[in-house]
Motif scaffolding. Structure first.
Motif, PDB file in Angstrom:
ATOM      1  N   CYS A  91       0.840  -1.199   0.000  1.00 42.79           N
ATOM      2  CA  CYS A  91       0.000   0.000   0.000  1.00 42.79           C
ATOM      3  C   CYS A  91       0.877   1.250   0.000  1.00 42.79           C
ATOM      4  O   CYS A  91       1.148   1.824   1.057  1.00 42.79           O
ATOM      5  CB  CYS A  91      -0.917  -0.012   1.223  1.00 42.79           C
ATOM      6  SG  CYS A  91      -2.069   1.373   1.282  1.00 42.79           S
ATOM      7  N   PRO A  92       1.331   1.689  -1.171  1.00 47.42           N
ATOM      8  CA  PRO A  92       2.210   2.860  -1.236  1.00 47.42           C
ATOM      9  C   PRO A  92       1.469   4.190  -1.147  1.00 47.42           C
ATOM     10  O   PRO A  92       2.094   5.240  -1.114  1.00 47.42           O
ATOM     11  CB  PRO A  92       2.879   2.707  -2.606  1.00 47.42           C
ATOM     12  CG  PRO A  92       1.858   1.990  -3.428  1.00 47.42           C
ATOM     13  CD  PRO A  92       1.145   1.055  -2.488  1.00 47.42           C
ATOM     14  N   HIS A  93       0.133   4.142  -1.122  1.00 47.37           N
ATOM     15  CA  HIS A  93      -0.653   5.372  -1.133  1.00 47.37           C
ATOM     16  C   HIS A  93      -1.594   5.443   0.061  1.00 47.37           C
ATOM     17  O   HIS A  93      -2.000   4.425   0.613  1.00 47.37           O
ATOM     18  CB  HIS A  93      -1.492   5.467  -2.414  1.00 47.37           C
ATOM     19  CG  HIS A  93      -0.691   5.385  -3.673  1.00 47.37           C
ATOM     20  ND1 HIS A  93      -0.577   4.220  -4.398  1.00 47.37           N
ATOM     21  CD2 HIS A  93       0.047   6.316  -4.321  1.00 47.37           C
ATOM     22  CE1 HIS A  93       0.194   4.445  -5.452  1.00 47.37           C
ATOM     23  NE2 HIS A  93       0.585   5.699  -5.420  1.00 47.37           N
ATOM     24  N   PHE A  94      -1.956   6.671   0.418  1.00 46.62           N
ATOM     25  CA  PHE A  94      -2.993   6.903   1.420  1.00 46.62           C
ATOM     26  C   PHE A  94      -4.211   7.424   0.666  1.00 46.62           C
ATOM     27  O   PHE A  94      -4.141   8.432  -0.034  1.00 46.62           O
ATOM     28  CB  PHE A  94      -2.525   7.926   2.457  1.00 46.62           C
ATOM     29  CG  PHE A  94      -3.424   8.019   3.660  1.00 46.62           C
ATOM     30  CD1 PHE A  94      -3.232   7.189   4.756  1.00 46.62           C
ATOM     31  CD2 PHE A  94      -4.475   8.928   3.700  1.00 46.62           C
ATOM     32  CE1 PHE A  94      -4.062   7.262   5.865  1.00 46.62           C
ATOM     33  CE2 PHE A  94      -5.311   9.006   4.795  1.00 46.62           C
ATOM     34  CZ  PHE A  94      -5.106   8.171   5.884  1.00 46.62           C
ATOM     35  N   ARG A  95      -5.346   6.729   0.817  1.00 47.83           N
ATOM     36  CA  ARG A  95      -6.529   6.990  -0.007  1.00 47.83           C
ATOM     37  C   ARG A  95      -7.598   7.726   0.805  1.00 47.83           C
ATOM     38  O   ARG A  95      -8.017   7.261   1.868  1.00 47.83           O
ATOM     39  CB  ARG A  95      -7.085   5.661  -0.536  1.00 47.83           C
ATOM     40  CG  ARG A  95      -8.150   5.801  -1.620  1.00 47.83           C
ATOM     41  CD  ARG A  95      -8.581   4.414  -2.104  1.00 47.83           C
ATOM     42  NE  ARG A  95      -7.493   3.697  -2.743  1.00 47.83           N
ATOM     43  CZ  ARG A  95      -7.190   3.789  -4.036  1.00 47.83           C
ATOM     44  NH1 ARG A  95      -7.915   4.577  -4.823  1.00 47.83           N
ATOM     45  NH2 ARG A  95      -6.192   3.089  -4.537  1.00 47.83           N
ATOM     46  N   GLN A 116       1.583  10.316  -3.531  1.00 46.57           N
ATOM     47  CA  GLN A 116       1.309   9.250  -2.571  1.00 46.57           C
ATOM     48  C   GLN A 116      -0.057   9.419  -1.908  1.00 46.57           C
ATOM     49  O   GLN A 116      -0.518   8.528  -1.205  1.00 46.57           O
ATOM     50  CB  GLN A 116       2.424   9.193  -1.529  1.00 46.57           C
ATOM     51  CG  GLN A 116       3.745   8.705  -2.128  1.00 46.57           C
ATOM     52  CD  GLN A 116       4.890   8.825  -1.149  1.00 46.57           C
ATOM     53  OE1 GLN A 116       5.196   9.894  -0.636  1.00 46.57           O
ATOM     54  NE2 GLN A 116       5.535   7.714  -0.874  1.00 46.57           N
ATOM     55  N   PHE A 117      -0.693  10.558  -2.128  1.00 49.31           N
ATOM     56  CA  PHE A 117      -2.096  10.743  -1.755  1.00 49.31           C
ATOM     57  C   PHE A 117      -2.962  10.423  -2.969  1.00 49.31           C
ATOM     58  O   PHE A 117      -2.704  10.910  -4.072  1.00 49.31           O
ATOM     59  CB  PHE A 117      -2.374  12.192  -1.349  1.00 49.31           C
ATOM     60  CG  PHE A 117      -2.182  12.486   0.112  1.00 49.31           C
ATOM     61  CD1 PHE A 117      -2.938  11.839   1.077  1.00 49.31           C
ATOM     62  CD2 PHE A 117      -1.255  13.432   0.519  1.00 49.31           C
ATOM     63  CE1 PHE A 117      -2.769  12.120   2.427  1.00 49.31           C
ATOM     64  CE2 PHE A 117      -1.080  13.718   1.867  1.00 49.31           C
ATOM     65  CZ  PHE A 117      -1.831  13.066   2.821  1.00 49.31           C
ATOM     66  N   ILE A 118      -4.001   9.629  -2.773  1.00 50.64           N
ATOM     67  CA  ILE A 118      -5.013   9.410  -3.804  1.00 50.64           C
ATOM     68  C   ILE A 118      -6.343   9.895  -3.240  1.00 50.64           C
ATOM     69  O   ILE A 118      -6.762   9.469  -2.162  1.00 50.64           O
ATOM     70  CB  ILE A 118      -5.130   7.928  -4.201  1.00 50.64           C
ATOM     71  CG1 ILE A 118      -3.856   7.458  -4.904  1.00 50.64           C
ATOM     72  CG2 ILE A 118      -6.338   7.713  -5.114  1.00 50.64           C
ATOM     73  CD1 ILE A 118      -3.893   5.995  -5.324  1.00 50.64           C
ATOM     74  N   PHE A 119      -6.990  10.800  -3.976  1.00 51.18           N
ATOM     75  CA  PHE A 119      -8.266  11.356  -3.528  1.00 51.18           C
ATOM     76  C   PHE A 119      -9.396  10.909  -4.452  1.00 51.18           C
ATOM     77  O   PHE A 119      -9.208  10.770  -5.661  1.00 51.18           O
ATOM     78  CB  PHE A 119      -8.213  12.890  -3.510  1.00 51.18           C
ATOM     79  CG  PHE A 119      -7.147  13.458  -2.620  1.00 51.18           C
ATOM     80  CD1 PHE A 119      -7.321  13.501  -1.246  1.00 51.18           C
ATOM     81  CD2 PHE A 119      -5.962  13.944  -3.147  1.00 51.18           C
ATOM     82  CE1 PHE A 119      -6.339  14.020  -0.410  1.00 51.18           C
ATOM     83  CE2 PHE A 119      -4.970  14.464  -2.328  1.00 51.18           C
ATOM     84  CZ  PHE A 119      -5.157  14.503  -0.960  1.00 51.18           C
ATOM     85  N   HIS A 120     -10.551  10.700  -3.857  1.00 54.35           N
ATOM     86  CA  HIS A 120     -11.787  10.480  -4.605  1.00 54.35           C
ATOM     87  C   HIS A 120     -12.725  11.619  -4.233  1.00 54.35           C
ATOM     88  O   HIS A 120     -12.863  11.958  -3.050  1.00 54.35           O
ATOM     89  CB  HIS A 120     -12.415   9.131  -4.251  1.00 54.35           C
ATOM     90  CG  HIS A 120     -11.584   7.958  -4.665  1.00 54.35           C
ATOM     91  ND1 HIS A 120     -11.679   7.378  -5.912  1.00 54.35           N
ATOM     92  CD2 HIS A 120     -10.618   7.270  -3.995  1.00 54.35           C
ATOM     93  CE1 HIS A 120     -10.820   6.371  -5.987  1.00 54.35           C
ATOM     94  NE2 HIS A 120     -10.166   6.288  -4.846  1.00 54.35           N
ATOM     95  N   ASP A 121     -13.368  12.196  -5.231  1.00 50.86           N
ATOM     96  CA  ASP A 121     -14.159  13.404  -5.013  1.00 50.86           C
ATOM     97  C   ASP A 121     -15.652  13.130  -5.158  1.00 50.86           C
ATOM     98  O   ASP A 121     -16.094  12.560  -6.154  1.00 50.86           O
ATOM     99  CB  ASP A 121     -13.718  14.480  -6.020  1.00 50.86           C
ATOM    100  CG  ASP A 121     -14.518  15.761  -5.885  1.00 50.86           C
ATOM    101  OD1 ASP A 121     -15.019  16.037  -4.776  1.00 50.86           O
ATOM    102  OD2 ASP A 121     -14.648  16.484  -6.886  1.00 50.86           O
ATOM    103  N   SER A 122     -16.410  13.523  -4.138  1.00 49.21           N
ATOM    104  CA  SER A 122     -17.870  13.489  -4.224  1.00 49.21           C
ATOM    105  C   SER A 122     -18.383  14.914  -4.224  1.00 49.21           C
ATOM    106  O   SER A 122     -17.869  15.771  -3.501  1.00 49.21           O
ATOM    107  CB  SER A 122     -18.472  12.739  -3.033  1.00 49.21           C
ATOM    108  OG  SER A 122     -19.860  13.003  -2.940  1.00 49.21           O
ATOM    109  N   ARG A 123     -19.416  15.177  -5.004  1.00 51.17           N
ATOM    110  CA  ARG A 123     -19.962  16.535  -5.112  1.00 51.17           C
ATOM    111  C   ARG A 123     -20.724  16.960  -3.870  1.00 51.17           C
ATOM    112  O   ARG A 123     -21.147  18.103  -3.755  1.00 51.17           O
ATOM    113  CB  ARG A 123     -20.906  16.622  -6.313  1.00 51.17           C
ATOM    114  CG  ARG A 123     -20.247  16.372  -7.640  1.00 51.17           C
ATOM    115  CD  ARG A 123     -21.275  16.345  -8.748  1.00 51.17           C
ATOM    116  NE  ARG A 123     -22.289  15.322  -8.512  1.00 51.17           N
ATOM    117  CZ  ARG A 123     -23.361  15.157  -9.274  1.00 51.17           C
ATOM    118  NH1 ARG A 123     -23.572  15.970 -10.286  1.00 51.17           N
ATOM    119  NH2 ARG A 123     -24.227  14.199  -9.018  1.00 51.17           N
ATOM    120  N   GLY A 124     -20.910  16.032  -2.942  1.00 52.60           N
ATOM    121  CA  GLY A 124     -21.710  16.376  -1.771  1.00 52.60           C
ATOM    122  C   GLY A 124     -23.184  16.205  -2.071  1.00 52.60           C
ATOM    123  O   GLY A 124     -23.581  15.821  -3.168  1.00 52.60           O
TER     124      GLY A 124
END
Length: 307
Positions: free
Chosen positions: A15-19, A81-89
């Motif tokens: 796990c090289p990333h923080f999600r 190393q950061f992976i983000f997922h975006d929700s519109r709310g």
């Protein structure tokens, strides 16, 4: 907190990333916040779940038509190393979006691969609005979302609330000087009453919350968010991963390095190999201590390393 270096190496290889899933309605300041977290002045890159880079123009065009894919991965070159997922709310009546987010969290929680799971959720609430918490927000926090992912509420744009507080004080008869002196406390009172109190009274309230001022200013920082996120992580290995991935709060790195060293070592001197684990851009893979043999791998901010 005792850390096994071999387990750390194994975690990092798997796990090289923080999600992170970031949730927030339009104009909540999400992109500005993520730029600050990743020390970036550039827009992020967007990748499909399969890892294919997506043209930003296509993403923006889809968003303009009301289309949005929460599965896409948002990554900044400055800290991949950061992976983000975006929700519109959850805008008023957006039942589909709320279901989409809950299903996404559940799917990620059910993954057997640690690298595919969500490690934290950041939920943004803009405070420069007359709609503090929408009904959909309250329903989200009254529902038990699978996975037990730490969730931090982020109250953004506090500078807008300061302006609102100033105008209220002026309207109630305060002089300009009085309003200026009192606006900070009055804005905090509004935040406590209209935002924090109703949110923390929900059935499944956030693990923590932070207040963010104008993130567009060069002097602004997100160290409070970084520290609160680290403190909500109950898994020591995951906490170590997060602390080493973030690049904003060196004091936090030192704090956890000392904790690990004191808990792990019986010697007066802190073990160098453990200390290195907590510093951004540096990842300790192994060291020849006599107990085991390995090598030192230095990771720079691109995520690539060399001996």
């Amino acid at each position: 907190m005792v850390v096994d270096t071999n387990k750390v190496v194994d975690l990092r290889s798997k796990c090289p990333h923080f999600r992170v899933l970031i949730i927030g309605r339009a104009n909540a300041g999400k992109t500005t916040l993520l730029k600050k977290v990743c020390n970036s002045i550039d827009d992020p890159q967007i990748f499909s779940p399969a890892g294919k880079k997506i043209d930003l123009a296509i993403v923006e065009g889809s968003a303009a038509r009301g289309l949005h894919d929460i599965e896409n991965q948002v990554i900044f070159k400055s800290n991949p190393q950061f992976i983000f997922h975006d929700s519109r709310g959850f805008e008023s009546g957006s039942i589909d979006e709320a279901k989409k987010v809950k299903d996404f969290i559940a799917r990620r929680a059910g993954s057997n691969r640690f690298s595919e799971q969500l490690h934290a959720i950041w939920y943004c609430f803009p405070t420069d609005t007359n709609r503090p918490l929408l009904k959909a927000d309250e329903e989200f926090f009254d529902t038990n979302v699978p996975g037990k992912v730490p969730l931090i509420a982020i109250f953004t744009k506090f500078d807008g609330l300061l302006t609102k507080a100033f105008n209220r004080l002026k309207a109630n008869g305060s002089s300009r000087m009085e309003a200026k002196n009192l606006q900070g406390q009055h804005a905090q009172d509004i935040l406590n009453t209209d935002f924090i109190a109703p949110l923390m009274s929900t059935k499944f309230c956030p693990s923590a919350y932070v207040r963010m001022d104008d993130m567009r200013k060069e002097t602004s920082n997100c160290m409070d968010l970084i520290e609160k996120t680290a403190n909500t992580l109950t898994d020591d290995m995951l906490k170590l991963l997060f602390v080493s991935v973030q690049q904003n709060n060196i004091d936090l790195c030192i704090q956890f390095a000392v904790k690990v060293g004191l808990a792990t070592s019986t010697e007066l001197a802190l073990p160098f190999d453990y200390i290195l684990l907590f510093f951004p851009h540096i990842w300790k893979v192994g060291v020849d201590t006599g107990a085991f043999h390995g090598s030192l791998l230095i990771w720079n901010h691109t995520g690539r390393g060399g001996e």
